[in-house]
Design an enzyme around this catalytic site. Structure first.
Site, PDB file in Angstrom:
ATOM      1  N   GLY A  11       0.833  -1.203   0.000  1.00 58.16           N
ATOM      2  CA  GLY A  11       0.000   0.000   0.000  1.00 58.16           C
ATOM      3  C   GLY A  11       0.865   1.250   0.000  1.00 58.16           C
ATOM      4  N   VAL A  23      17.055   7.849   0.419  1.00 54.09           N
ATOM      5  CA  VAL A  23      17.877   6.693   0.047  1.00 54.09           C
ATOM      6  C   VAL A  23      18.784   7.070  -1.127  1.00 54.09           C
ATOM      7  CG1 VAL A  23      17.808   4.367  -0.965  1.00 54.09           C
ATOM      8  CG2 VAL A  23      16.257   4.967   0.934  1.00 54.09           C
ATOM      9  N   ARG A  72       1.022  -4.701  -5.869  1.00 54.33           N
ATOM     10  CA  ARG A  72       0.979  -5.995  -5.197  1.00 54.33           C
ATOM     11  C   ARG A  72       1.312  -7.002  -6.278  1.00 54.33           C
ATOM     12  NH1 ARG A  72      -2.787  -3.245  -1.683  1.00 54.33           N
ATOM     13  NH2 ARG A  72      -1.697  -3.202   0.300  1.00 54.33           N
ATOM     14  N   ASP A 103       4.705  -5.092   6.201  1.00 54.39           N
ATOM     15  CA  ASP A 103       5.294  -6.378   6.586  1.00 54.39           C
ATOM     16  C   ASP A 103       5.209  -7.416   5.471  1.00 54.39           C
ATOM     17  OD1 ASP A 103       2.480  -6.309   7.217  1.00 54.39           O
ATOM     18  OD2 ASP A 103       2.753  -8.258   8.152  1.00 54.39           O
ATOM     19  N   THR A 126       3.884   2.637   5.772  1.00 59.21           N
ATOM     20  CA  THR A 126       2.472   2.241   5.772  1.00 59.21           C
ATOM     21  C   THR A 126       1.708   3.169   6.705  1.00 59.21           C
ATOM     22  OG1 THR A 126       0.924   0.590   6.641  1.00 59.21           O
ATOM     23  CG2 THR A 126       3.167   0.387   7.360  1.00 59.21           C
ATOM     24  N   ASP A 128      -0.794   2.465   8.526  1.00 60.70           N
ATOM     25  CA  ASP A 128      -1.468   1.786   9.644  1.00 60.70           C
ATOM     26  C   ASP A 128      -0.680   1.754  10.955  1.00 60.70           C
ATOM     27  OD1 ASP A 128      -3.862   1.129   8.357  1.00 60.70           O
ATOM     28  OD2 ASP A 128      -2.864  -0.513   7.307  1.00 60.70           O
ATOM     29  N   ASP A 130       1.197  -0.505  12.004  1.00 66.32           N
ATOM     30  CA  ASP A 130       0.936  -1.828  12.599  1.00 66.32           C
ATOM     31  C   ASP A 130       2.102  -2.788  12.368  1.00 66.32           C
ATOM     32  OD1 ASP A 130       0.661  -2.060   9.898  1.00 66.32           O
ATOM     33  OD2 ASP A 130      -1.146  -3.286   9.963  1.00 66.32           O
ATOM     34  N   ARG A 155     -17.326  17.740  13.051  1.00 65.59           N
ATOM     35  CA  ARG A 155     -17.817  18.223  14.350  1.00 65.59           C
ATOM     36  C   ARG A 155     -18.535  19.572  14.197  1.00 65.59           C
ATOM     37  NH1 ARG A 155     -17.330  16.787  19.305  1.00 65.59           N
ATOM     38  NH2 ARG A 155     -15.610  15.342  19.111  1.00 65.59           N
ATOM     39  N   ARG A 163     -26.273  16.480  16.178  1.00 63.56           N
ATOM     40  CA  ARG A 163     -26.303  15.189  15.502  1.00 63.56           C
ATOM     41  C   ARG A 163     -25.237  14.241  16.002  1.00 63.56           C
ATOM     42  NH1 ARG A 163     -27.940  16.923   9.741  1.00 63.56           N
ATOM     43  NH2 ARG A 163     -30.129  16.388   9.983  1.00 63.56           N
ATOM     44  N   ARG A 172      -8.136  -1.999   8.605  1.00 62.34           N
ATOM     45  CA  ARG A 172      -8.868  -3.263   8.443  1.00 62.34           C
ATOM     46  C   ARG A 172      -8.601  -4.204   9.604  1.00 62.34           C
ATOM     47  NH1 ARG A 172      -7.453  -5.125   2.597  1.00 62.34           N
ATOM     48  NH2 ARG A 172      -5.964  -3.490   2.976  1.00 62.34           N
ATOM     49  N   HIS A 253      -9.919   6.548   1.572  1.00 61.64           N
ATOM     50  CA  HIS A 253      -8.659   6.746   0.863  1.00 61.64           C
ATOM     51  C   HIS A 253      -8.133   8.182   0.904  1.00 61.64           C
ATOM     52  CE1 HIS A 253      -9.145   2.683  -0.589  1.00 61.64           C
ATOM     53  NE2 HIS A 253      -7.877   2.749  -0.935  1.00 61.64           N
TER      54      HIS A 253
END
Ligand code: ADP
Length: 323
Positions: A11, A23, A72, A103, A126, A128, A130, A155, A163, A172, A253
């Site tokens: 991703g 790099v 991918r 990962d 990434t 995430d 994670d 807000r 509301r 995910r 996205h």
């Protein structure tokens, strides 16, 4: 080592360009040849490999996405695909590879290193956050800042109309983005995949907030929450409560795009230089991470073996702050 390649894989994440730039320039600074590989492992197998120089990466530090593009690549899961990739590198005498990705990309790098001796170093790119082996990944800070800005806007309208808004953010399998956005956006509730969501308990919490004088409320929902996405959660709440006139905003996205924050640019710059210096010092099969303020090298496998840093303490703090 005379030649080093760089690719982005999996991703995309804001700050990948800043990492490529770092790099490339760190390699150039050491008088070594540098090659850009397009479309991740797909381009590596196909031989989409071009020489780069310091000017190839001018004007990209502030740009989202990745100039090398990402992909991918199913073929890289097979030994045969990796053998073709290794052959492309051998042909150009490229001995070292910096892999910027998540990962999954590291698993590929690990296999390429083990099977063909290509010296690989991973950079965590990434949104995430994670990945084990690092406190922060490149792109996470940008992603949460984009989402928090969106929550702030939601807000404004939520408050004007009394509301409840359900705001869905990416994640995910990980609620880290949702939790950080919830904390920074002052959400009333945060729903994450890591913690089971109980709809009656959520309704009770919303009623408590209302009885405490809150007139508008924001519930941040990670897209992979066990109770469903934001639309599904809103529907389930409406089915069992008086909260039927709610609104849903899916940030999705939008979170991936846009100019990286200063934090992500600096992180990418530091990690990129470290990755190149590690490769040239003979390191391989490792990833660059950041622990506290320090850069560290960890085995690539830490990315998947040491993950799961979602700390329930964040949930407790979020509850304290949302009374
Ligand atoms: P991310 O790097 O963001 O986690 P993916 O999980 O999609 O993204 O992985 C990116 C690419 O890395 C895959 O398309 C594939 O080419 C390669 N890859 C992932 N897992 C493996 C694996 N177990 N073995 C070899 N290559 C892999």
């Amino acid at each position: 080592m005379e030649r080093i390649g760089v690719l982005t894989s999996g991703g995309d994440a804001p700050g990948m360009n800043a990492a490529i730039r770092a790099v490339v320039r760190a390699v150039v600074a050491r008088g070594v040849g540098v090659f850009g590989i397009r479309r991740g492992y797909q381009g590596l197998i196909e031989g989409a490999i071009e020489p780069m120089n310091a000017r190839s990466v001018s004007g990209i530090i502030n740009r989202g996405g990745t100039m090398l593009q990402t992909a991918r690549c199913q073929a890289f899961h097979d030994a045969e695909g990796r053998a073709r990739a290794a052959a492309q590198l051998r042909e150009l005498s490229i001995e070292g590879l910096v892999v910027i990705g998540g990962d999954g990309s590291y698993r590929g790098a690990q296999a390429l290193h083990a099977e063909h001796g290509v010296a690989c170093i991973g950079l965590p790119g990434t949104i995430d956050n994670d990945i084990g082996g690092t406190d922060y990944t490149i792109g996470f800070d940008t992603a949460i800042n984009v989402a928090v800005e969106a929550i702030d806007r939601v807000r404004d309208t939520a408050a004007s109309h009394d509301r409840i808004f359900f705001v869905e953010v990416m994640g995910r399998h990980s609620g880290y983005i949702a939790m950080m956005c919830g904390l920074a956006g002052g959400a009333e509730e945060v729903l994450t995949p890591e913690e089971p969501t109980d709809i009656p308990a959520l309704v009770a919490a919303l009623r408590r907030s209302r009885d405490n004088g809150k007139r508008s409320m924001i519930v941040v929902v990670a897209e992979g929450d066990d109770a469903g996405n934001a639309l599904q959660v809103a529907k389930r709440v409406a089915e069992v409560s008086e909260f039927t006139d709610t609104r849903v905003a899916v940030i999705g996205h939008l979170q991936r795009g846009g100019s990286p924050t200063a934090f992500d640019r600096v992180l990418a710059g530091r990690m990129g230089v470290r990755a190149v210096e590690a490769l040239l010092a003979g390191e391989a099969g490792k990833m660059v991470g950041v622990r506290g303020l320090e850069l560290v090298l960890a085995p690539l496998s830490d990315a998947w073996e040491q993950r799961g840093r979602f700390d329930p303490e964040y949930s407790r703090i979020a509850r304290v702050l949302s009374v």
